[in-house]
Enzyme design. Structure first.
Site, short mmCIF file in Angstrom:
data_model
loop_
_atom_site.label_atom_id
_atom_site.label_comp_id
_atom_site.label_asym_id
_atom_site.label_seq_id
_atom_site.Cartn_x
_atom_site.Cartn_y
_atom_site.Cartn_z
CD GLU A 5 -3.14 -0.47 -0.03
OE1 GLU A 5 -3.03 0.59 -0.49
OE2 GLU A 5 -3.59 -1.50 -0.39
CE1 TYR A 88 -6.94 3.18 -0.56
CE2 TYR A 88 -4.70 3.09 -0.32
CZ TYR A 88 -5.75 2.83 -0.99
OH TYR A 88 -5.78 1.58 -1.62
CG ASP A 106 -8.87 4.00 -4.74
OD1 ASP A 106 -10.06 4.17 -4.83
OD2 ASP A 106 -8.12 3.24 -5.57
#
Length: 255
Positions: A5, A88, A106
């Site tokens: 990520e 996020y 996102d």
């Protein structure tokens, strides 16, 4: 999951795959990374861009090793408290790694919601409070369904409800999409393109490449000569030192 990520922030996944495999083969656990010098993380980051992310991952590994016995925490509050981990990334790890309920926003999900719920062609540059209220309300309460929603909405936004060529005719929610009902108006908020050529970002990247390819260090004059504007190069080198991305010892710089 946390590594992938962070690596994929502002970077296409196609560029992340190989560096991710190399990173995980070298440091399969937070403890492994925490035991290394932060400069090794920056060197392994290669040309992924935004090398501060490498320092953040190293700092995260240290925090996880010392505060969580080397186990990545599963709650949003614990994750977002880690160095450099934002909303996020924390939400994505909760949802995708642990199957928990979180609002994963996102760009693709935000665009999908903007069109379907608000009738706007694209999302604003930054997440607004109103946008988050709408997004939170859409997430199912049950953990398993919430995790499924996160994956489904992200894929729908990435593959069907795309920014430039949305495939509305095959979209499974076209009948309830407000943007489609309104005739797909061109009403997206204005976005300002970020410059690149000649910027400090580009200059820093050039200097980082030179230093990264000199494992035993390199003279300052040689490092800054890689950029045509000497004053800018010296300023950017100093900023890299201040950010902890390179080290300067006298006339030598290194990772």
């Amino acid at each position: 999951m946390l590594v992938s990520e962070v690596m994929s922030q502002q970077t296409p996944m196609s560029r992340v795959i190989d560096p991710w495999h190399e990173w995980m083969n070298r440091w399969p656990t937070p403890d492994d990374l925490a035991e290394e010098d932060s400069g090794e993380a920056v060197a392994a980051w290669g040309r992924l861009g935004y090398p501060r992310r490498a320092l953040r991952l190293h700092a995260c590994a240290v925090a996880i090793a010392t505060e969580y016995d080397g186990v990545v925490p599963s709650s949003y509050d614990e994750l977002v408290a880690l160095p450099g981990i934002g909303d996020y990334t924390a939400a994505a790890v909760v949802s995708f790694a642990f199957g928990g309920r979180a609002t994963v926003l996102d760009t693709n999900v935000r665009r999908l919601i903007a069109r379907a719920e608000s009738g706007i062609a694209n999302c604003p540059t930054s997440v607004t409070k109103a946008e988050r209220v709408v997004a939170d309300a859409l997430v199912p309460e049950e953990d398993a369904r919430a995790a499924l929603w996160a994956v489904a909405s992200m894929e729908l936004g990435a593959l069907v409800c795309t920014a430039r060529s949305p495939q509305c005719t095959v979209c499974p929610i076209r009948e309830r999409c407000r943007w489609v009902a309104d005739g797909r108006p061109d009403n997206a908020p204005a976005r300002r393109a970020q410059p690149w050529k000649g910027t400090d970002r580009q200059c820093r990247g050039v200097i980082m490449d030179v230093v990264r390819n000199s494992p035993h260090g390199i003279e300052v004059r040689i490092a800054v000569s890689a950029w045509p504007e000497s004053d800018q190069a010296l300023r950017c080198l100093e900023s890299l030192v201040n950010d902890g991305l390179v080290r300067r010892r006298g006339n030598l710089v290194s990772l």
